[in-house]
Design a protein around this motif. Structure first.
Motif, short mmCIF file in Angstrom:
data_model
loop_
_atom_site.label_atom_id
_atom_site.label_comp_id
_atom_site.label_asym_id
_atom_site.label_seq_id
_atom_site.Cartn_x
_atom_site.Cartn_y
_atom_site.Cartn_z
N LEU A 107 -9.66 -87.55 -8.04
CA LEU A 107 -10.81 -87.61 -7.14
C LEU A 107 -12.14 -87.62 -7.90
O LEU A 107 -13.19 -87.86 -7.32
N ASN A 108 -12.09 -87.36 -9.20
CA ASN A 108 -13.31 -87.38 -9.99
C ASN A 108 -13.84 -88.82 -10.10
O ASN A 108 -13.12 -89.70 -10.57
N PRO A 109 -15.07 -89.08 -9.68
CA PRO A 109 -15.58 -90.46 -9.66
C PRO A 109 -16.06 -90.98 -11.01
O PRO A 109 -16.20 -92.19 -11.18
N LEU A 110 -16.33 -90.09 -11.96
CA LEU A 110 -16.87 -90.52 -13.24
C LEU A 110 -15.75 -90.71 -14.26
O LEU A 110 -15.09 -89.76 -14.66
N GLN A 111 -15.53 -91.94 -14.64
CA GLN A 111 -14.49 -92.25 -15.62
C GLN A 111 -15.15 -92.81 -16.87
O GLN A 111 -15.53 -93.97 -16.93
N ASP A 112 -15.33 -91.97 -17.87
CA ASP A 112 -15.96 -92.40 -19.11
C ASP A 112 -15.05 -93.35 -19.88
O ASP A 112 -13.82 -93.25 -19.81
N SER A 113 -15.65 -94.24 -20.63
CA SER A 113 -14.89 -95.20 -21.43
C SER A 113 -14.15 -94.47 -22.56
O SER A 113 -14.53 -93.36 -22.95
N GLU A 114 -13.12 -95.12 -23.08
CA GLU A 114 -12.37 -94.54 -24.20
C GLU A 114 -13.29 -94.35 -25.41
O GLU A 114 -13.16 -93.38 -26.15
N GLU A 115 -14.21 -95.28 -25.59
CA GLU A 115 -15.15 -95.17 -26.72
C GLU A 115 -16.03 -93.94 -26.58
O GLU A 115 -16.26 -93.21 -27.55
N ALA A 116 -16.53 -93.70 -25.35
CA ALA A 116 -17.38 -92.53 -25.11
C ALA A 116 -16.61 -91.23 -25.30
O ALA A 116 -17.13 -90.26 -25.86
N ARG A 148 -24.04 -82.40 -15.85
CA ARG A 148 -24.04 -83.24 -17.03
C ARG A 148 -25.10 -84.33 -16.88
O ARG A 148 -25.49 -84.69 -15.78
N SER A 149 -25.56 -84.85 -18.00
CA SER A 149 -26.55 -85.92 -17.97
C SER A 149 -25.87 -87.20 -17.51
O SER A 149 -24.78 -87.53 -17.98
N LEU A 150 -26.54 -87.92 -16.61
CA LEU A 150 -25.95 -89.12 -16.04
C LEU A 150 -26.78 -90.35 -16.37
O LEU A 150 -28.01 -90.28 -16.37
N THR A 151 -26.12 -91.44 -16.62
CA THR A 151 -26.80 -92.72 -16.75
C THR A 151 -27.12 -93.22 -15.33
O THR A 151 -26.55 -92.72 -14.35
N PRO A 152 -28.03 -94.20 -15.19
CA PRO A 152 -28.30 -94.74 -13.86
C PRO A 152 -27.03 -95.25 -13.16
O PRO A 152 -26.88 -95.08 -11.95
N GLU A 153 -26.12 -95.86 -13.92
CA GLU A 153 -24.87 -96.35 -13.34
C GLU A 153 -24.04 -95.20 -12.81
O GLU A 153 -23.45 -95.28 -11.71
N GLN A 154 -23.98 -94.10 -13.57
CA GLN A 154 -23.22 -92.93 -13.13
C GLN A 154 -23.88 -92.25 -11.94
O GLN A 154 -23.20 -91.77 -11.03
N GLU A 155 -25.22 -92.23 -11.94
CA GLU A 155 -25.94 -91.67 -10.80
C GLU A 155 -25.59 -92.42 -9.52
O GLU A 155 -25.37 -91.82 -8.47
N LYS A 156 -25.54 -93.74 -9.64
CA LYS A 156 -25.22 -94.57 -8.47
C LYS A 156 -23.80 -94.28 -7.97
O LYS A 156 -23.56 -94.25 -6.76
N ARG A 167 -28.81 -82.37 -3.37
CA ARG A 167 -27.59 -81.99 -4.07
C ARG A 167 -27.53 -82.53 -5.49
O ARG A 167 -26.92 -81.93 -6.36
N MET A 168 -28.17 -83.66 -5.72
CA MET A 168 -28.15 -84.25 -7.06
C MET A 168 -29.38 -83.89 -7.88
O MET A 168 -29.48 -84.26 -9.04
N ASN A 169 -30.32 -83.21 -7.24
CA ASN A 169 -31.57 -82.84 -7.92
C ASN A 169 -32.30 -84.08 -8.44
O ASN A 169 -32.76 -84.14 -9.58
N ILE A 170 -32.37 -85.10 -7.56
CA ILE A 170 -33.13 -86.31 -7.88
C ILE A 170 -34.15 -86.53 -6.77
O ILE A 170 -34.09 -85.90 -5.72
N GLY A 171 -35.10 -87.43 -6.98
CA GLY A 171 -36.10 -87.72 -5.97
C GLY A 171 -35.51 -88.44 -4.77
O GLY A 171 -34.52 -89.18 -4.89
N GLU A 172 -36.12 -88.25 -3.62
CA GLU A 172 -35.64 -88.91 -2.41
C GLU A 172 -35.77 -90.43 -2.51
O GLU A 172 -34.92 -91.17 -2.00
N LYS A 173 -36.82 -90.90 -3.17
CA LYS A 173 -37.00 -92.35 -3.33
C LYS A 173 -35.87 -92.96 -4.16
O LYS A 173 -35.39 -94.06 -3.88
N LYS A 174 -35.47 -92.23 -5.20
CA LYS A 174 -34.37 -92.73 -6.02
C LYS A 174 -33.07 -92.75 -5.22
O LYS A 174 -32.31 -93.73 -5.28
N ALA A 175 -32.82 -91.68 -4.46
CA ALA A 175 -31.62 -91.64 -3.62
C ALA A 175 -31.65 -92.76 -2.60
O ALA A 175 -30.64 -93.44 -2.35
N GLU A 176 -32.81 -92.98 -2.02
CA GLU A 176 -33.01 -94.03 -1.02
C GLU A 176 -32.72 -95.42 -1.61
O GLU A 176 -32.09 -96.28 -0.98
#
Length: 274
Positions: free
Chosen positions: A41-50, A132-140, A171-180
């Protein structure tokens, strides 16, 4: 600090489980990494390289000290625990255990209560991923998961209080505009077809609020598009709301009139050629 670090000097199991207070409020102990099952159920799947890069950093450091979050596994998978938080760390530890004989094989865990259903389990995983720190792709990806949970609760008659963008942003501690912005990219614009012309209280709750928010998101989206066009051609481009104005003379006073015609599909005589 000496007591807190007890159990980390070796990879052997500490039978007294005295790494941290073993109270009911915080059931924490040292367990084998082979006793923990990864959670699908974990949505973040890091690459093998990472993961490999992270595993190298862990091995150079010596070991991890921050606990993983697990719950007791009641299914017949052969694993005692199932993971809630710390997927990247566990994958890195398992990789190091394959590569190095002296790699860390015992890890501290916080044993959480079993979730009542899949939605609650997803929520716990999402909350733990926020550390954990998230990239924009992971945030999405995380926004998408929260959005799915929100819609599930909504369909079950358990819709959370407040607007969806605010609920996700808090819940993500990000701005509402970014979530929007992410919500727009995931769901598209939802528009209210029949607005009340006199602005009465009818239909002005979340549906009306969503209308205003999504209009704002659309404006931001269009600004990004206009900027990309302007940067690409080196001309000033402006969205006037009902028309797009292209200034086809640039700062060098070069005339781009015919270039604009060609882009629109016309030849130099104004004949449509595409």
């Amino acid at each position: 600090m000496t007591d807190l670090l007890q159990g980390f000097d070796t990879n052997t199991y500490n039978p007294t489980d005295n790494f941290i207070d073993q109270s009911k409020e915080l059931p924490t102990r040292m367990v084998s990494i082979y006793d923990i099952e990864l959670n699908e159920l974990n949505p973040l799947q890091d690459s093998e390289e990472a993961i490999t890069e992270f595993a190298d950093a862990i091995y150079e450091e010596g070991q991890i000290r921050s606990p993983l979050n697990v719950y007791r596994n009641k299914e017949g998978s052969g694993k005692k625990y199932r993971l809630l938080g710390g997927h990247r760390r566990l994958r890195a530890l398992l990789l190091n255990a394959e590569r190095y004989g002296d790699a860390q094989k015992m890890v501290p865990v916080i044993i959480e209560k079993n979730s009542s259903d899949e939605i609650e389990e997803k929520m716990k995983i999402l909350e733990l991923n926020e550390h954990r720190s998230l990239t924009p792709e992971q945030e999405k990806i995380i926004v998408s998961e929260y959005l799915n949970v929100y819609r599930q609760l909504e369909s079950n008659g358990q819709k959370p209080k407040g607007q969806v963008r605010k609920w996700i942003a808090s819940r993500m501690n990000i701005g509402e505009k970014k979530a929007e912005k992410y919500i727009h990219e995931l769901e598209g614009y939802r528009r209210k077809r029949n607005e009340d012309p006199e602005g009465s209280d009818v239909g002005t709750n979340e549906e009306n609020n969503n209308e205003t928010v999504l209009q704002s998101a659309e404006k931001e989206h269009r600004k990004e598009i206009i900027k990309k066009i302007s940067d690409y051609f080196g001309w000033k481009v402006k969205d006037n709301g009902s028309s797009i104005c292209i200034k086809y003379k640039n700062n060098k006073n070069e005339d781009g009139f015919y270039s604009v015609l060609n882009i629109l599909g016309f030849n130099e005589d104004g004949e449509f050629i595409k």
